[in-house]
Motif scaffolding. Structure first.
Motif: not given
Length: 290
Positions: A151, A157, A160-161, A165, A167
């Motif tokens: 993540f 990153s 993913f944010r 997502a 973590p």
């Protein structure tokens, strides 16, 4: 003719997903009224656009090219605003384009993913792009639970944010991150969302399934929702897997347009969805094709 074609194509890329969004996100009891209201808004903005064109062409004496340029800039501003409201739709579309440009994907059983309501998706973990593949084929947005080290990967990153997502880390690595992850999973499920976990806890480096960890039992004890087993097939040996052999760039070149499979099984009742049974289900869906 080229300008008119591109203008019409871009309008379709906007209006078709918009109507799909309306029909999938709104309550069936209000669907007709919302579509009717959307048509009224469209008619209103057609009038506004006509007045806007009159002002720019007749009052300000701009050219047609300048009119279209100003409209394009306004659309760009609105597109950024819409992205801020619902970033997952653009990201899912880009994932679909990227994945289908690189691989030939055969997907079966996506009808087992509930159209509405919460569900927990469990999937084998073969490569670094597993989430992108599932995002590209799922009819609904998915919240992914992923290792905190992945993540926090630079550049990725941010992505993913954007897809929200979650973590997670083991208790030995960071107990606070682990507890926060379980809280976020519970909040998502209670909000009626899809949550995907990779219960092996790591990307395979042998091509075989690792034992499913008991964390999913903790999730289901807290929020008993249907569990959908999913198996990814054909990714072992790709440049995104941990398979040994040729360097990644060479493997990526030879694996372009290779065939992948995504098998979605029937949802299981949370009362019987043990890690052992789910591992058997995923193994059966995957078969001998890794």
């Amino acid at each position: 003719m080229i300008d008119l074609f591109l203008l019409s194509a871009c309008a379709g890329l906007y209006s078709v997903p918009l109507y799909a969004l309306i029909q999938t996100r709104c309550a069936p009891t209000h669907r007709a009224r919302i579509i009717a209201a959307n048509n009224i808004v469209n008619a209103l903005f057609m009038i506004v656009a006509a007045v806007y064109a009159i002002v720019l062409l007749d009052v300000l004496k701009l050219s047609v090219s300048q009119l279209l340029l100003s409209a394009a800039l306004l659309n760009a501003v609105v597109a950024v605003y819409i992205y801020g409201l619902m970033p997952e739709f653009l990201l899912r579309f880009l994932s679909w384009l990227l994945v289908h440009s690189i691989y030939r994907i055969q997907t079966t059983g996506t009808s087992h993913i509930p159209e509405r309501g919460a569900a927990l998706i469990v999937c084998n973990h073969v490569s670094y792009v597993d989430a992108l593949l599932l995002m590209a084929v799922s009819p609904r947005p998915i919240r992914f639970v992923m290792d905190v080290t992945i993540f926090r990967t630079p550049v990725m990153s941010w992505l993913f944010r954007q897809v929200r997502a979650i973590p997670i880390a083991s208790a030995k690595v960071d107990a606070a991150v682990m507890e926060r992850a379980f809280e976020q999973v519970s909040e998502a499920l209670r909000d009626g969302q899809l949550v995907c976990i990779f219960p092996e806890g790591r990307i395979t480096d042998t091509g075989e399934l690792y034992p499913f960890r008991p964390g999913l039992t903790r999730v289901l004890e807290r929020d008993p929702v249907p569990v959908v087993p999913v198996a990814l097939r054909g990714l072992w040996g790709s440049a995104f897997s941990r398979a040994p052999g040729l360097p990644r760039p060479i493997r990526a070149l030879f694996r372009i347009f290779s065939r992948l499979g995504i098998e979605v099984g029937a949802a299981l009742d949370p009362a019987v969805a043990t890690p052992e049974l789910l591992q058997q289900q995923v193994a059966a869906l995957r078969g001998a094709w890794r």
